[in-house]
Motif scaffolding. Structure first.
Motif, PDB file in Angstrom:
ATOM      1  N   TYR A  12      -6.225  -5.228  11.401  1.00  0.00           N
ATOM      2  CA  TYR A  12      -5.440  -4.072  11.909  1.00  0.00           C
ATOM      3  C   TYR A  12      -4.362  -3.744  11.296  1.00  0.00           C
ATOM      4  O   TYR A  12      -3.614  -2.754  11.647  1.00  0.00           O
ATOM      5  N   GLY A  13      -4.048  -4.242  10.054  1.00  0.00           N
ATOM      6  CA  GLY A  13      -2.667  -4.088   9.533  1.00  0.00           C
ATOM      7  C   GLY A  13      -2.660  -2.399   8.832  1.00  0.00           C
ATOM      8  O   GLY A  13      -1.395  -1.983   9.140  1.00  0.00           O
ATOM      9  N   GLU A  14      -3.673  -2.074   8.370  1.00  0.00           N
ATOM     10  CA  GLU A  14      -3.554  -0.625   7.923  1.00  0.00           C
ATOM     11  C   GLU A  14      -3.030   0.369   9.133  1.00  0.00           C
ATOM     12  O   GLU A  14      -2.348   1.074   9.220  1.00  0.00           O
ATOM     13  N   GLU A  15      -3.825   0.379  10.407  1.00  0.00           N
ATOM     14  CA  GLU A  15      -3.272   1.210  11.579  1.00  0.00           C
ATOM     15  C   GLU A  15      -1.932   0.625  12.077  1.00  0.00           C
ATOM     16  O   GLU A  15      -1.187   1.774  12.519  1.00  0.00           O
ATOM     17  N   LEU A  16      -1.552  -0.564  12.251  1.00  0.00           N
ATOM     18  CA  LEU A  16      -0.283  -0.703  12.573  1.00  0.00           C
ATOM     19  C   LEU A  16       0.722  -0.317  11.575  1.00  0.00           C
ATOM     20  O   LEU A  16       1.660   0.246  12.001  1.00  0.00           O
ATOM     21  N   ALA A  17       0.554  -0.329  10.388  1.00  0.00           N
ATOM     22  CA  ALA A  17       1.473   0.244   9.371  1.00  0.00           C
ATOM     23  C   ALA A  17       1.581   1.710   9.401  1.00  0.00           C
ATOM     24  O   ALA A  17       2.740   2.168   9.618  1.00  0.00           O
ATOM     25  N   ALA A  59       4.720   3.078   7.798  1.00  0.00           N
ATOM     26  CA  ALA A  59       5.162   2.428   6.817  1.00  0.00           C
ATOM     27  C   ALA A  59       3.964   1.895   5.856  1.00  0.00           C
ATOM     28  O   ALA A  59       2.856   2.225   6.317  1.00  0.00           O
ATOM     29  N   GLU A  60       4.162   1.076   4.757  1.00  0.00           N
ATOM     30  CA  GLU A  60       3.235   0.730   3.808  1.00  0.00           C
ATOM     31  C   GLU A  60       2.667  -0.296   4.423  1.00  0.00           C
ATOM     32  O   GLU A  60       3.272  -1.242   4.916  1.00  0.00           O
ATOM     33  N   SER A  61       1.254  -0.460   4.149  1.00  0.00           N
ATOM     34  CA  SER A  61       0.479  -1.877   4.461  1.00  0.00           C
ATOM     35  C   SER A  61       0.292  -2.819   3.664  1.00  0.00           C
ATOM     36  O   SER A  61      -0.202  -2.283   2.258  1.00  0.00           O
ATOM     37  N   VAL A  62       0.792  -4.313   3.842  1.00  0.00           N
ATOM     38  CA  VAL A  62       0.517  -4.971   2.794  1.00  0.00           C
ATOM     39  C   VAL A  62      -0.170  -6.217   3.185  1.00  0.00           C
ATOM     40  O   VAL A  62       0.287  -6.788   4.321  1.00  0.00           O
ATOM     41  N   ASP A 112       9.595   0.035   6.568  1.00  0.00           N
ATOM     42  CA  ASP A 112       9.120   0.282   5.266  1.00  0.00           C
ATOM     43  C   ASP A 112       7.960  -0.199   4.950  1.00  0.00           C
ATOM     44  O   ASP A 112       7.007   0.291   4.278  1.00  0.00           O
ATOM     45  N   ALA A 113       7.454  -1.400   5.419  1.00  0.00           N
ATOM     46  CA  ALA A 113       6.212  -2.117   5.051  1.00  0.00           C
ATOM     47  C   ALA A 113       6.048  -3.053   6.052  1.00  0.00           C
ATOM     48  O   ALA A 113       6.869  -3.804   6.644  1.00  0.00           O
ATOM     49  N   VAL A 114       4.719  -3.228   6.640  1.00  0.00           N
ATOM     50  CA  VAL A 114       4.140  -4.135   7.588  1.00  0.00           C
ATOM     51  C   VAL A 114       3.173  -5.180   6.785  1.00  0.00           C
ATOM     52  O   VAL A 114       2.359  -4.801   6.136  1.00  0.00           O
ATOM     53  N   PHE A 115       3.823  -6.297   6.958  1.00  0.00           N
ATOM     54  CA  PHE A 115       2.691  -7.415   6.111  1.00  0.00           C
ATOM     55  C   PHE A 115       1.933  -7.941   7.235  1.00  0.00           C
ATOM     56  O   PHE A 115       2.507  -8.473   8.257  1.00  0.00           O
TER      57      PHE A 115
END
Length: 359
Positions: free
Chosen positions: A105-110, A115-118, A97-100
């Motif tokens: 690169y967090g946005e693309e990974l999420a 999932a939502e990027s945090v 649900d969320a990638v921290f």
């Protein structure tokens, strides 16, 4: 603050440091469940199992899983992203649900996880450290490392030798020398010889039954020595976790193999196995020449000192351990030892380079 169902933290943790732990703790506080995925490449010198174990110890309230990822990163290549995602989702197949992350690169990974990027402290203002910096200079980053990582990276130096050859004197002098350097080095630890404590207890127990007992009345069994070796290892590990980037040991479990020969004769496989569990980095063999034998109530082997020196030298050589012999006066021995330790510290723990990344 929004709370998520299943969160994911992903990284190499090569090695893990305070920034990683802050990221994990922040994510854990914001999720019902958190998975930490440790991704290690085959070329890296810290085993995946070690990294997983370290993260599990520091974060017992999260699920930590590991996987091998030998694909070089290229953030601009969709096919490379697809290949990585195949590795990630095989290791963590449930919905995320969320990638921290603290990375760009967090946005693309999420997005690829659906999932939502945090983002958590992307500027590294709370913990100004990186894995690259730790690998380059662990001592400078020591305060950013948790106890199990410190224990793994500390350079362990063992002083060993025959009876009454100045091993304790030299080990204590070395610890004091490095403490005086201040800073992180002020926490340098010394680990005493457990075998001596064990011997004192044996003599005391005998005297409780027979007040006139002397050292020559004490007897050992082969079963005593695995206990001595195991306890020595445990005390070293505890000291390495709490100390500085260098640890000084007055003998070690390897030395116990030779002491078994001295008191029992032959070898004990359990002691041999225990002696191979801990990897030290340098042994300092104290020569018996020019050192007067002092009978302190727990010694009776003056005539055996040449034999023991030869046995230590032979076993150190046979097992491929790095060692030097120290001779001369106390000052000469200390100067020789400090030069050898400084040379060891100058090399630092060797980390192989991680796979290249294109960002």
């Amino acid at each position: 603050m929004r709370r998520h169902g299943h969160g994911l933290v992903l990284g190499k943790f090569y090695p893990p440091h305070a920034g990683h732990h802050h990221l994990v703790r922040t994510a854990r506080d914001r999720c019902e469940k958190l998975t930490v995925l440790v991704c290690a490449a085959s070329v890296e010198s810290v085993p995946l199992a070690d990294r997983v174990a370290w993260m599990r110890e520091v974060h017992p309230d999260v699920e930590v899983v590991g996987t091998v990822d030998d694909i070089p990163m290229d953030l601009n290549d969709a096919a490379v992203w697809d290949a990585h995602m195949a590795v990630f989702t095989a290791a963590v197949p449930e919905r995320v649900d969320a990638v921290f992350t603290s990375e760009s690169y967090g946005e693309e990974l999420a997005r690829r996880f659906g999932a939502e990027s945090v983002l958590v402290d992307p500027a590294r203002t709370l913990y100004p450290v990186s894995g690259t910096e730790v690998r380059a200079d662990p001592a400078r980053c020591w305060d950013f490392l948790e106890p199990p990582v410190r224990a793994a990276l500390a350079r362990r130096i063992v002083v060993l030798g025959a009876e009454s050859t100045g091993t304790t004197t030299l080990a204590l002098a070395l610890a004091d020398h490095y403490r005086r350097r201040g800073g992180v080095w002020a926490r340098t630890r010394y680990v005493a010889e457990y075998g001596r404590e064990f011997s004192e207890a044996k003599l005391a127990a005998l005297r409780s039954r027979w007040p006139g007992a002397q050292w020559e009345d004490v007897t050992f069994t082969t079963d005593d020595f695995p206990l001595i070796a195991e306890t020595q290892n445990a005390r070293e590990e505890a000291a390495a976790r709490a100390g500085s980037p260098v640890l000084f040991c007055d003998t070690d479990s390897f030395a116990t193999t030779v002491w078994h020969e001295r008191y029992i004769g032959g070898r004990n496989p359990l002691v041999e196995k225990t002696a191979d569990r801990v990897t030290h980095h340098l042994w300092l063999l104290t020569d018996h020449e020019q050192v007067a034998f002092e009978d302190d109530g727990l010694r009776d082997g003056e005539e055996l000192r040449p034999w023991m020196t030869d046995r230590f030298r032979a076993e150190l050589t046979r097992t491929g351990r790095t060692f030097i012999e120290v001779t001369g006066s106390r000052r000469e021995r200390l100067d020789t030892a400090v030069a050898a330790v400084d040379a060891l510290l100058a090399t630092g723990p060797h980390f192989t380079a991680p796979l290249p990344e294109r960002r």
